[in-house]
Write an enzyme that holds these catalytic residues in place. Sequence first.
Site, PDB file in Angstrom:
ATOM      1  N   LYS A 180       0.862  -1.184   0.000  1.00 25.80           N
ATOM      2  CA  LYS A 180       0.000   0.000   0.000  1.00 25.80           C
ATOM      3  C   LYS A 180       0.895   1.230   0.000  1.00 25.80           C
ATOM      4  O   LYS A 180       1.182   1.841   1.041  1.00 25.80           O
ATOM      5  CB  LYS A 180      -0.912  -0.011   1.228  1.00 25.80           C
ATOM      6  CG  LYS A 180      -2.061   0.989   1.118  1.00 25.80           C
ATOM      7  CD  LYS A 180      -3.014   0.579   0.023  1.00 25.80           C
ATOM      8  CE  LYS A 180      -4.201   1.505  -0.079  1.00 25.80           C
ATOM      9  NZ  LYS A 180      -5.112   1.127  -1.158  1.00 25.80           N
ATOM     10  N   SER A 381      -8.385   0.048  -4.933  1.00 31.79           N
ATOM     11  CA  SER A 381      -8.699   0.370  -3.549  1.00 31.79           C
ATOM     12  C   SER A 381     -10.190   0.667  -3.383  1.00 31.79           C
ATOM     13  O   SER A 381     -11.019  -0.212  -3.588  1.00 31.79           O
ATOM     14  CB  SER A 381      -7.831   1.540  -3.093  1.00 31.79           C
ATOM     15  OG  SER A 381      -7.620   1.481  -1.704  1.00 31.79           O
TER      16      SER A 381
END
Length: 567
Positions: A180, A381
């Site tokens: 991430k 996401s």
Amino acid sequence: MLRLPFVLLANLLIGLRLLLGLPFRLMAVRQRPTWVRFRLTGNLPYRPRPGPRFRLGGTPVEPATVASLEDFGRALRTLAADPKVEGILLELENLTLADARRDALLTLISDFQAAGKRVVSWSVMVDTSAYPILGAADEVLLAPMGRVDLVGFAAEATVLGEAFGRVGIHAHFARRGDYKTAPELFTDGTVSDVQRQTLETFLDERYAVLVDAIARDRGKTPEEARALIDAGPYSAKRALEAGLVDGLVHEADLGAHLGLESKKKAAHDDETPVPTFSAYLATQPFPPVRWRRLRRKPRLAVVDVAGIIVPGSGGSGRFAAADTVVKALRQAARDPRSKAVVLAVASPGGSALASEQMLEAVKRVAKQKPVIAYVDKVCASGGYMAAIGAKEIWSAPHAVVGSIGIFQGKFEYGDLLDKLGVRSTTVTRGQNAAFGSGSRGFTPHERAALEREVEEGYQTFLELVAQARGRTKEEIHQLAEGRVYSGLRAKDAGLVDRIGGFEEVCRYAMDEARVSSEDFEIHRFGRGARSRLSLLKLLAAAAHPTSYAFCTTAWGLWGFGTTEPID
């Protein structure tokens, strides 16, 4: 019944116009062109963009310009059925197609060639992205002063951590997932190995497609194709010597090159223009006509999730506002003519709250009508969270998919305020009362709360994806932690259901609704005024209390930073 007289009147006028023009078209039959010219420019939409019926002023559109892929496909099918037509001339000018649209355009060209017709392409200048379109033709021409900027692909990752520190701004974030990397844009001073590896994976895929296209279209081996890329860019002369083009022709000489003769050519004019498709239709006794239908066509609803996902309402394109998207989904569900819904996702994610709002709205609509999610650029996401509420997820082969992870944090600008001579004092009641204060960083107690919330958000994300994809949390976790995939790799990983194009998705959605997919119209819900992208909004969205986001802003990779609606 009120529609009946208007339909009859409209068809009467269409028929009258067709009848009045018949003598002129009959006289022009013998001048029916054997070659037709099309101009390809910009990022062609799949379907025609809505616009004013009557345009006053402004820059006139060049007659040969293709308005949409749908219009181009319809024109090619008409020409392919005409035995007198030999082929088409494609003029490329500033063509900036996204991958999925380029693939759709190549399919249309290939189908036309399969009907026994020739395709000749011409341009003044093309870059790496547009060359596969130019090279797909049977004969490739370039202007003598032209260029072929074939150089391959480059990706540029950006980090701002050191720059922020120099002006007195410090980013404090917690993330869940080693992959991430979105917060790294604001926190790091150097590009991480994970960022580099991810970029290289996408570059390898895209580069392999380019090599295959050059090898196939120009009759080269893969090694020769790679050598051609490494030797670029090319002047027109060098491109001809290297075999990237077949000839150098001035625009004024294209008609003569194709063997056309102008019967009304003035003595001082040695140019033979190549007719446009409109000119071709003017020579058809009975050209294709769109009669008004008594019964309206079935409708496919398209709802865009385009841009960074934020709470509230607002314009489209740069930001996908939750209230706006939810309202559009409700309208699509209530519309009796809309038999199915395509959720067109072009988003890197954003606010967790807003993403979950969209997910719930998609689920509600999916209980009433078939909902198919489609991505042709970025569905990452929070964008991916919205998509999992659909019955199926479709992707273009090289779209960005995944980035299942979460980050949360804030920006501290206390040092900047000190440099400016601004002094502030924070007084609190409660250990976490100044949790969101920008005048200082997190205390240990606040940091523990931050980590707890991030972990909880990540587990929620895993649960939602696992439920939607019919997998366990552990299985999704192995695919998550912020990892991003191309559409093809996401299909292999089970994160998307099918690989295809926009038109395929639309037809499939109508089939799922048990409605004929041969003739339907598309209606877009929620397309409003576009909001401007500002650094302030970008920082606010990135630092929202909880964010599901893949930061395309940190990537200079074939325009993946753009989140234009799929149209």
